[in-house]
Design a protein around this motif. Structure first.
Motif, PDB file in Angstrom:
ATOM      1  N   MET A 184       0.695  -1.195   0.019  1.00  0.00           N
ATOM      2  CA  MET A 184       0.137   0.014   0.052  1.00  0.00           C
ATOM      3  C   MET A 184       0.979   1.282  -0.125  1.00  0.00           C
ATOM      4  N   GLY A 185       2.067   1.177  -0.107  1.00  0.00           N
ATOM      5  CA  GLY A 185       3.080   2.466  -0.045  1.00  0.00           C
ATOM      6  C   GLY A 185       2.688   3.385   1.290  1.00  0.00           C
ATOM      7  N   VAL A 186       2.840   4.535   0.991  1.00  0.00           N
ATOM      8  CA  VAL A 186       2.895   5.766   1.808  1.00  0.00           C
ATOM      9  C   VAL A 186       1.473   5.550   2.401  1.00  0.00           C
ATOM     10  N   ALA A 187       0.503   5.219   1.741  1.00  0.00           N
ATOM     11  CA  ALA A 187      -0.897   5.304   2.347  1.00  0.00           C
ATOM     12  C   ALA A 187      -1.007   4.193   3.545  1.00  0.00           C
ATOM     13  N   GLY A 188      -0.349   2.999   3.393  1.00  0.00           N
ATOM     14  CA  GLY A 188      -0.381   2.034   4.306  1.00  0.00           C
ATOM     15  C   GLY A 188       0.415   2.404   5.524  1.00  0.00           C
ATOM     16  N   ALA A 189       1.349   3.320   5.424  1.00  0.00           N
ATOM     17  CA  ALA A 189       1.982   3.701   6.585  1.00  0.00           C
ATOM     18  C   ALA A 189       1.312   4.648   7.366  1.00  0.00           C
TER      19      ALA A 189
END
Length: 442
Positions: A184-189
């Motif tokens: 999910m990239g930065v959204a996941g973080a």
């Protein structure tokens, strides 16, 4: 805080507080480490470039929390049960209302602030995604900070630590699942951070509700008492204003950093995360002396408050030395935790080794500012910090960038601001001591 060995009281209060700050910093540090290693340096730059924007809004409400903390600490020291109760319920009501405004303002201003900072195209989209999600859940962070401020004001720095340990572990697990497993990239973080902050806010509210102390939270009694609001704003608003304006000033600094490209942005992001860990002892000592001075002045023990401040300065300098040496020695390895590209490591190591020796100035600023805050004096110290960190720094950066494009020249703006603040703050504290002695003497 009003009796017993001073060294012991300050250290015992500061240690769990420092551990709490440590776990709080793990929220964004883990985000940066995971996206920097498993996504890209652009993703690391995207998370890093959001820091001054997040801090600008959070800083304001953290300042108000410090105002509530001083009011509660002083009345808790004097065992004024009614005023402690009124202050607790006013603080909680205030943060609930302000959380709504913070969420709306934060989400709305995201694209405009990123454009204002001249965020590069290869970083812009991910920065916007991260910030939008983060601000959507910022109410939980604000509620936790206010609840933790109430607990610390009455001398309990352990429970906020326990809650942060739990939520930090949850954050790491969610980061690994969302970013690495679900891609999910930065959204996941960002989602991982928000979900973990919800847990910490629920835990702190449950603690305030279930305690048998005079600071117990009764949900039916939550309302704003005008006389307490005035006192909280009188003490907390200058600090809130200073923190938010300083963070806004750092938005300008970030715009200068952004002009050097994504490698420098990634290096700056890594440096800022390490810097936040390095000053944890100073922040915890500053918070300790705020509570210590507040409670002792509440019982009019001026000499004990002054002695505690002296001890806190010594502790702050010792803590600075303890963190400076390993940072200087292991700088390349610390930067490599976030991203292993050679150019990112080169810029990051330069920043760590250039800036860290100046932390002694930050130590002096933190302790004296905390002591004055505990006495209820926040206006002039705020003015000093605004001049040093905003006015001077912006004038310096504007002028220096007219004549050079040196990255080192831009970085120098930080320690020069610390120097001016340390000198002016020390002079003011020494002059103010006598006035405090007269005001709180029997």
């Amino acid at each position: 805080m009003t009796e017993g060995n001073i060294w012991s009281r300050i250290i015992k209060f500061a240690l769990p507080l420092a551990l709490g700050y440590l776990f709080q910093q793990l929220y964004t540090a883990v985000d940066s480490i995971i996206v920097g290693n498993f996504v890209s340096k652009q993703a690391l730059a995207a998370v890093g470039t959001t820091t001054p924007i997040v801090n600008m809004l959070i800083g304001f409400f953290t300042g108000l929390s410090s105002g509530a903390s001083v009011v509660i600490a002083r009345n808790f020291g004097a065992q004024n049960e009614k005023k402690v109760q009124d202050a607790v319920h006013t603080a909680v009501a205030m943060i609930f209302v302000l959380s709504i405004f913070a969420t709306a303002i934060g989400v709305f201003m995201v694209p405009y602030m990123l454009e204002f900072m001249k965020t590069p195209d290869d970083v812009f989209a991910e920065s916007r995604t991260y910030l939008t999600i983060y601000f959507s859940g910022i109410a939980s962070l604000m509620i936790y900070n206010m609840g933790a401020a109430i607990l610390r004001a009455v001398g309990d720095s352990r429970k906020p630590l326990y809650f942060l340990v739990v939520s930090s572990v949850v954050n790491v697990v969610f980061d690994l699942v969302f970013v690495i497993l679900f891609k999910m990239g930065v959204a996941g973080a960002a989602y991982a951070t928000v979900l973990s902050q919800i847990i910490s806010s629920v835990l702190v509210l449950l603690t305030l509700t279930k305690t048998n102390g005079i600071f117990k939270l009764h949900w039916k009694n939550i309302k704003m008492h005008e006389y307490v609001m005035k006192e909280i704003f009188h003490i907390g608003f200058p600090t809130a204003l200073q923190q938010s304006i300083t963070s806004f000033s750092n938005v300008f600094v970030q715009s200068y950093i952004n002009s050097f490209g994504s490698s420098v942005m990634a290096a700056w992001s890594a440096y800022i995360k390490i810097d936040h860990f390095a000053i944890i002892p100073l922040d915890s000592i500053s918070m300790s002396i705020t509570t210590f001075v507040g409670q002792n002045l509440g019982v009019h023990d001026v000499k004990r408050a002054e002695k505690g401040t002296k001890y806190a300065v010594i502790l702050a300098f010792a803590a600075t030395a303890a963190v400076t040496v390993p940072i200087l020695a292991f700088a390349p390895h610390l930067i490599a935790l976030f991203n292993k590209e050679a150019e990112v490591i080169e810029y990051g190591v330069f920043l760590l080794r250039f800036m860290t020796p100046f932390y002694a100035l930050v130590a002096m600023n933190s302790v004296l500012s905390g002591a004055l805050c505990g006495s209820g004096d926040t206006r002039f110290p705020t003015a000093i910090r605004l001049f040093s960190f905003v006015v001077f720094r912006q004038i310096y950066l504007f002028m220096v960038t007219q004549y050079t494009d040196s990255f080192m020249a831009v970085a120098l703006g930080y320690p020069l601001g610390w120097l001016i603040s340390a000198v002016l703050g020390t002079i003011y504290y020494l002059r103010k001591k006598r006035e405090i002695e007269i005001r709180f003497s029997d």
